[in-house]
Design an enzyme around this catalytic site. Structure first.
Site, PDB file in Angstrom:
ATOM      1  N   GLN A   1       0.849  -1.204   0.000  1.00 53.48           N
ATOM      2  CA  GLN A   1       0.000   0.000   0.000  1.00 53.48           C
ATOM      3  C   GLN A   1       0.879   1.247   0.000  1.00 53.48           C
ATOM      4  O   GLN A   1       2.093   1.179   0.209  1.00 53.48           O
ATOM      5  CB  GLN A   1      -0.947   0.012   1.204  1.00 53.48           C
TER       6      GLN A   1
ATOM      7  N   ILE B   1       3.095   4.507  -0.738  1.00 55.14           N
ATOM      8  CA  ILE B   1       4.176   4.897  -1.658  1.00 55.14           C
ATOM      9  C   ILE B   1       4.828   3.667  -2.290  1.00 55.14           C
ATOM     10  O   ILE B   1       5.136   3.663  -3.489  1.00 55.14           O
ATOM     11  CB  ILE B   1       5.226   5.734  -0.888  1.00 55.14           C
TER      12      ILE B   1
ATOM     13  N   ASP C   1       5.838  -7.442   1.142  1.00 59.60           N
ATOM     14  CA  ASP C   1       5.154  -6.812   2.283  1.00 59.60           C
ATOM     15  C   ASP C   1       4.765  -7.948   3.238  1.00 59.60           C
ATOM     16  O   ASP C   1       4.853  -9.134   2.882  1.00 59.60           O
ATOM     17  CB  ASP C   1       3.883  -6.079   1.792  1.00 59.60           C
TER      18      ASP C   1
ATOM     19  N   ASP D   1       8.659 -10.197   5.734  1.00 60.95           N
ATOM     20  CA  ASP D   1       8.640  -9.407   6.952  1.00 60.95           C
ATOM     21  C   ASP D   1      10.066  -8.923   7.168  1.00 60.95           C
ATOM     22  O   ASP D   1      10.948  -9.709   7.526  1.00 60.95           O
ATOM     23  CB  ASP D   1       8.165 -10.277   8.127  1.00 60.95           C
TER      24      ASP D   1
ATOM     25  N   TYR E   1      10.350   8.972  15.438  1.00 62.24           N
ATOM     26  CA  TYR E   1      10.262   8.903  13.975  1.00 62.24           C
ATOM     27  C   TYR E   1      11.330   9.789  13.327  1.00 62.24           C
ATOM     28  O   TYR E   1      12.080   9.341  12.446  1.00 62.24           O
ATOM     29  CB  TYR E   1       8.861   9.337  13.532  1.00 62.24           C
TER      30      TYR E   1
ATOM     31  N   LYS F   1      14.446   8.606  11.010  1.00 61.64           N
ATOM     32  CA  LYS F   1      14.567   9.000   9.605  1.00 61.64           C
ATOM     33  C   LYS F   1      15.860   9.783   9.354  1.00 61.64           C
ATOM     34  O   LYS F   1      16.411   9.751   8.253  1.00 61.64           O
ATOM     35  CB  LYS F   1      13.325   9.783   9.171  1.00 61.64           C
TER      36      LYS F   1
ATOM     37  N   ASP G   1      -0.474  11.493   0.933  1.00 61.23           N
ATOM     38  CA  ASP G   1      -1.750  10.778   1.109  1.00 61.23           C
ATOM     39  C   ASP G   1      -1.526   9.276   0.925  1.00 61.23           C
ATOM     40  O   ASP G   1      -1.202   8.823  -0.169  1.00 61.23           O
ATOM     41  CB  ASP G   1      -2.755  11.300   0.066  1.00 61.23           C
TER      42      ASP G   1
ATOM     43  N   PRO H   1      -2.629   5.155   2.953  1.00 60.17           N
ATOM     44  CA  PRO H   1      -3.555   4.542   3.928  1.00 60.17           C
ATOM     45  C   PRO H   1      -3.166   4.824   5.376  1.00 60.17           C
ATOM     46  O   PRO H   1      -4.029   5.108   6.210  1.00 60.17           O
ATOM     47  CB  PRO H   1      -3.471   3.055   3.596  1.00 60.17           C
ATOM     48  N   SER H   2      -1.873   4.760   5.706  1.00 57.91           N
ATOM     49  CA  SER H   2      -1.522   4.976   7.117  1.00 57.91           C
ATOM     50  C   SER H   2      -1.710   6.440   7.499  1.00 57.91           C
ATOM     51  O   SER H   2      -2.097   6.752   8.631  1.00 57.91           O
ATOM     52  CB  SER H   2      -0.096   4.516   7.421  1.00 57.91           C
TER      53      SER H   2
END
Ligand code: NAD
Length: 246
Positions: A16, A18, A37, A59, A148, A152, A182, A184-185
């Site tokens: 899902q 990017i 994924d 995974d 986060y 990153k 934009d 899903p997460s």
């Protein structure tokens, strides 16, 4: 003729967002794409929608799975796009040890494992492009994104070190630093905020362009970094953030 004809691209977190859109655009440009994924149902939907994309469960938190996949495929992979990542919210006071650990395990250590597993074959063949997913939060301070942002920023460091180590060996390594996109997460974070309308408005307000980005706007950069058009680009942290950090 596609920009990626003859190349094989392996993507993590491609079910899902990017990663998914990047898989589709790379396939559209002629690449053989292996989309991986943990979410198998979502991978099956991707395969149904885009038959040119091969799908595999991976995974990235499981080192054995990472190394087994590399043993099987590394000799054929020209481009590795490490897209897997997770957003922990909170300042220092609100960041638990578990949040910190989970963030660094997924966003940094798993990426290191992927790079370490796939690099030897790229070095042997004296060709390869590694694309790592960072964030604009790794380039500037963003409130309530402590773990986060730190993870990153580590991705930027990892990317530059790999680029420096292999710059004379035909292997390139770059990272992408998007603003809010934009996905899903992201929609999930907006919905879970308690006041989705206000949360949406706040995300949009921090983007000077007055909108969030699209997965297409990141996916085409993935195509560029995967292609030989970017042959002179390595060690770069490419910011695509609608002007957020300018
Ligand atoms: P997303 O967060 O909606 O999807 C993430 C995908 O990762 C899911 O398909 C999920 O199943 C997969 N995943 C989770 N754990 C995994 C594991 N252990 N192994 C393999 N796959 C796993 O997608 P997104 O929002 O497009 O984010 C993708 C990347 O882009 C992340 O690294 C994120 O930090 C980064 N990013 C996103 C934004 C944004 O605003 N969406 C901005 C900057 C950077």
């Amino acid at each position: 003729m596609g920009r990626l004809d003859g190349k094989t691209v392996l993507i993590t977190a491609a079910a899902q967002g990017i990663g998914r859109r990047s898989a589709q655009l790379c396939a559209q440009e002629g690449a053989t794409v292996i989309a991986t994924d943990v979410n198998e149902p979502a991978l099956q939907l991707l395969a149904a929608e885009t038959p040119a994309v091969q799908v595999r469960r991976l995974d990235v938190l499981d080192k054995q799975q990472v190394e087994a996949l590399a043993a099987e495929l590394a000799d054929t992979v020209d481009v590795l796009f490490n897209c897997a990542g997770w957003v922990a919210e909170g300042d220092a006071a609100a960041t638990s040890d578990d949040d910190w650990q989970r963030t660094f395990d997924l966003n940094v250590r798993a990426m290191f494992w992927m790079c370490r597993a796939f690099l030897p074959a790229m070095r042997r063949r004296r060709a390869g492009s590694i694309i790592n997913m960072s964030s604009v939060a790794g380039m500037k301070g963003v409130a309530r994104r402590l773990a986060y942002g730190a993870s990153k920023a580590a991705v930027v460091g990892l990317t530059r070190c790999i680029a420096a180590d292999h710059v004379t060996e035909g292997v390139r390594c770059n990272c992408i630093c998007p603003g809010t996109v934009d996905s899903p997460s992201w929609r999930g974070r907006v919905a879970a905020s308690g006041d989705p309308e206000a949360a949406h408005a706040a995300f949009v307000a921090r983007q000077p362009m007055g909108r969030v980005g699209t997965t297409d706007e990141i996916g085409w950069l993935v195509v560029y970094l995967a292609s030989d058009e970017s042959a002179f680009t390595t060690g770069a942290a490419m910011v695509v953030d609608g002007g957020w950090s300018m």
